[in-house]
Design a protein around this motif. Structure first.
Motif, mmCIF file in Angstrom:
data_model
loop_
_atom_site.group_PDB
_atom_site.id
_atom_site.type_symbol
_atom_site.label_atom_id
_atom_site.label_comp_id
_atom_site.label_asym_id
_atom_site.label_seq_id
_atom_site.Cartn_x
_atom_site.Cartn_y
_atom_site.Cartn_z
ATOM 1 N N PRO A 33 12.160 48.334 74.807
ATOM 2 C CA PRO A 33 11.595 48.772 73.521
ATOM 3 C C PRO A 33 11.820 47.718 72.438
ATOM 4 O O PRO A 33 12.767 46.940 72.500
ATOM 5 N N ILE A 34 10.932 47.722 71.456
ATOM 6 C CA ILE A 34 11.005 46.728 70.375
ATOM 7 C C ILE A 34 11.364 47.380 69.044
ATOM 8 O O ILE A 34 11.251 48.593 68.872
ATOM 9 N N VAL A 35 11.767 46.547 68.111
ATOM 10 C CA VAL A 35 12.090 46.989 66.756
ATOM 11 C C VAL A 35 10.812 47.462 66.072
ATOM 12 O O VAL A 35 9.756 46.839 66.207
ATOM 13 N N ASN A 36 10.896 48.539 65.352
ATOM 14 C CA ASN A 36 9.761 49.104 64.634
ATOM 15 C C ASN A 36 9.475 48.268 63.387
ATOM 16 O O ASN A 36 10.304 48.179 62.489
ATOM 17 N N GLU A 37 8.287 47.662 63.330
ATOM 18 C CA GLU A 37 7.890 46.841 62.186
ATOM 19 C C GLU A 37 6.899 47.567 61.270
ATOM 20 O O GLU A 37 6.049 46.952 60.642
ATOM 21 N N SER A 38 7.031 48.884 61.167
ATOM 22 C CA SER A 38 6.062 49.655 60.387
ATOM 23 C C SER A 38 6.125 49.382 58.886
ATOM 24 O O SER A 38 5.168 49.660 58.178
ATOM 25 N N GLY A 39 7.195 48.820 58.396
ATOM 26 C CA GLY A 39 7.301 48.536 56.960
ATOM 27 C C GLY A 39 6.741 47.185 56.568
ATOM 28 O O GLY A 39 7.214 46.558 55.624
ATOM 29 N N ASN A 40 5.718 46.734 57.276
ATOM 30 C CA ASN A 40 5.204 45.376 57.077
ATOM 31 C C ASN A 40 4.061 45.272 56.074
ATOM 32 O O ASN A 40 3.496 44.204 55.870
ATOM 33 N N GLY A 41 3.675 46.387 55.458
ATOM 34 C CA GLY A 41 2.606 46.367 54.477
ATOM 35 C C GLY A 41 1.224 46.655 55.044
ATOM 36 O O GLY A 41 0.266 46.817 54.290
ATOM 37 N N LEU A 42 1.095 46.727 56.361
ATOM 38 C CA LEU A 42 -0.188 47.071 56.975
ATOM 39 C C LEU A 42 -0.268 48.579 57.152
ATOM 40 O O LEU A 42 0.713 49.218 57.529
ATOM 41 N N SER A 43 -1.442 49.141 56.894
ATOM 42 C CA SER A 43 -1.625 50.591 56.944
ATOM 43 C C SER A 43 -2.417 51.014 58.178
ATOM 44 O O SER A 43 -3.239 50.259 58.694
ATOM 45 N N ASN A 44 -2.166 52.235 58.613
ATOM 46 C CA ASN A 44 -2.898 52.820 59.734
ATOM 47 C C ASN A 44 -4.289 53.260 59.258
ATOM 48 O O ASN A 44 -4.607 54.442 59.205
ATOM 49 N N SER A 45 -5.102 52.283 58.917
ATOM 50 C CA SER A 45 -6.448 52.563 58.425
ATOM 51 C C SER A 45 -7.466 52.390 59.543
ATOM 52 O O SER A 45 -7.164 51.844 60.610
ATOM 53 N N LEU A 46 -8.659 52.854 59.308
ATOM 54 C CA LEU A 46 -9.737 52.812 60.286
ATOM 55 C C LEU A 46 -9.907 51.400 60.851
ATOM 56 O O LEU A 46 -10.000 50.431 60.100
ATOM 57 N N GLY A 47 -9.915 51.307 62.189
ATOM 58 C CA GLY A 47 -10.158 50.036 62.850
ATOM 59 C C GLY A 47 -8.937 49.182 63.095
ATOM 60 O O GLY A 47 -9.057 48.074 63.617
ATOM 61 N N THR A 48 -7.755 49.687 62.784
ATOM 62 C CA THR A 48 -6.534 48.916 63.046
ATOM 63 C C THR A 48 -5.941 49.315 64.397
ATOM 64 O O THR A 48 -6.251 50.374 64.939
ATOM 65 N N ASN A 87 -6.723 53.170 65.424
ATOM 66 C CA ASN A 87 -6.997 54.195 64.420
ATOM 67 C C ASN A 87 -8.507 54.349 64.285
ATOM 68 O O ASN A 87 -9.214 53.390 63.981
ATOM 69 N N VAL A 88 -8.999 55.569 64.524
ATOM 70 C CA VAL A 88 -10.422 55.843 64.360
ATOM 71 C C VAL A 88 -10.633 56.798 63.184
ATOM 72 O O VAL A 88 -11.596 57.558 63.124
ATOM 73 N N GLY A 89 -9.711 56.740 62.249
ATOM 74 C CA GLY A 89 -9.763 57.483 61.001
ATOM 75 C C GLY A 89 -8.775 56.846 60.041
ATOM 76 O O GLY A 89 -8.049 55.918 60.404
ATOM 77 N N GLU A 90 -8.747 57.331 58.845
ATOM 78 C CA GLU A 90 -7.779 56.850 57.850
ATOM 79 C C GLU A 90 -6.483 57.642 58.053
ATOM 80 O O GLU A 90 -6.397 58.809 57.671
ATOM 81 N N ASN A 91 -5.513 57.032 58.684
ATOM 82 C CA ASN A 91 -4.296 57.729 59.114
ATOM 83 C C ASN A 91 -3.058 57.264 58.356
ATOM 84 O O ASN A 91 -2.031 56.950 58.956
#
Length: 195
Positions: free
Chosen positions: A96-111, A130-134
Motif C-alpha cells: 500500500p502507498i501513502v495517501n496523497e489526497s491533500g495535493n490540491g487535485l479534486s475528484n472532478s469529472l474526468g479525473t 470520476n464520472v461526476g463531480e465527486n
C-alpha cells in the motif's frame, strides 16, 4: 574491487531501468488504455502525486493492468477497475502507498484517482475514474480523501459510455454495481516521452 563493482552496476543498471522504466523524469506522463469499449488516454500529474503516479506506472509498465476488468460502475459517480481478472479473481498487489489526497487535485469529472479501503493509506492497484463531480471524495479538515493523480485527455466519450452499462450484483463476490457484460481493460501502456 571497487572498479569491478562500479562496472557491474553500470552494466546492469540499463537492464533494470528498461524493465521498469516509469519515466521518472517526466512530470506529466501519459497512459493509453485500450478497452473493449474504446481507447482512453490519461495524463498523470507527478508534480502533485509523485508516489501515486510512480505506483500506478509500475503496474502499467509491468503489464499488470492488461486483461483486467472494470468491476464497479455507478452512473454519475465512478468507473472502477484494475484489481480483478476476467475470471473475477483478485490480482497480486504491491505494498500500500501513502495517501496523497491533500495535493490540491479534486475528484472532478474526468479525473483518475486511487481506490482504497476505509483506512487512508491502503491504496494498492485499484483505480477509478470520476464520472461526476465527486468533491465529497476530497479531503477535509476532519478526514482523508481519495488521491487524484491525473485526468482524461482523450476518450471521455468512452468513459461516459462505460458509465451507462447495465450492472447488477456479482454472485461470486456479492458485490453490487458489477457490469453484466464484462468491460475489459485489454492493455494499458505508457506512451513515449514527448519531444
Amino acid at each position: 574491487m571497487k572498479r569491478i563493482f562500479t562496472a557491474l552496476i553500470l552494466l546492469f543498471t540499463p537492464l533494470f531501468a528498461n524493465a521498469v522504466d516509469i519515466q521518472a523524469d517526466t512530470l506529466y506522463p501519459k497512459v493509453e488504455m485500450t478497452t473493449s469499449m474504446g481507447t482512453i488516454v490519461i495524463e498523470l500529474d507527478r508534480t502533485r502525486a509523485p508516489i501515486t503516479v510512480d505506483n500506478f506506472l509500475t503496474y502499467v509498465v509491468k503489464g499488470d493492468y492488461d486483461n483486467t476488468i472494470f468491476h464497479r460502475i455507478i452512473p454519475e459517480f465512478v468507473v472502477q477497475g484494475g484489481g480483478l481478472s476476467p475470471n473475477i479473481e483478485e490480482l497480486p498487489e504491491l505494498a500500500p502507498i501513502v495517501n496523497e489526497s491533500g495535493n490540491g487535485l479534486s475528484n472532478s469529472l474526468g479525473t483518475i484517482a486511487m481506490a482504497r479501503d476505509t483506512e487512508p493509506h491502503t491504496a494498492t492497484r485499484q483505480f477509478y475514474f470520476n464520472v461526476g463531480e465527486n468533491n465529497r471524495l476530497d479531503p477535509s479538515s476532519r478526514r482523508w480523501g481519495y488521491a487524484v493523480f491525473g485526468e482524461v485527455i482523450s476518450g471521455m466519450e468512452v468513459l461516459e459510455a462505460m458509465a451507462l452499462v447495465t450492472t447488477g450484483e456479482n454472485a461470486k463476490l456479492g458485490w453490487p454495481d458489477f457490469p453484466i457484460k464484462p468491460i475489459i481493460l485489454n492493455r494499458a501502456r505508457l506512451l513515449p516521452r514527448e519531444r
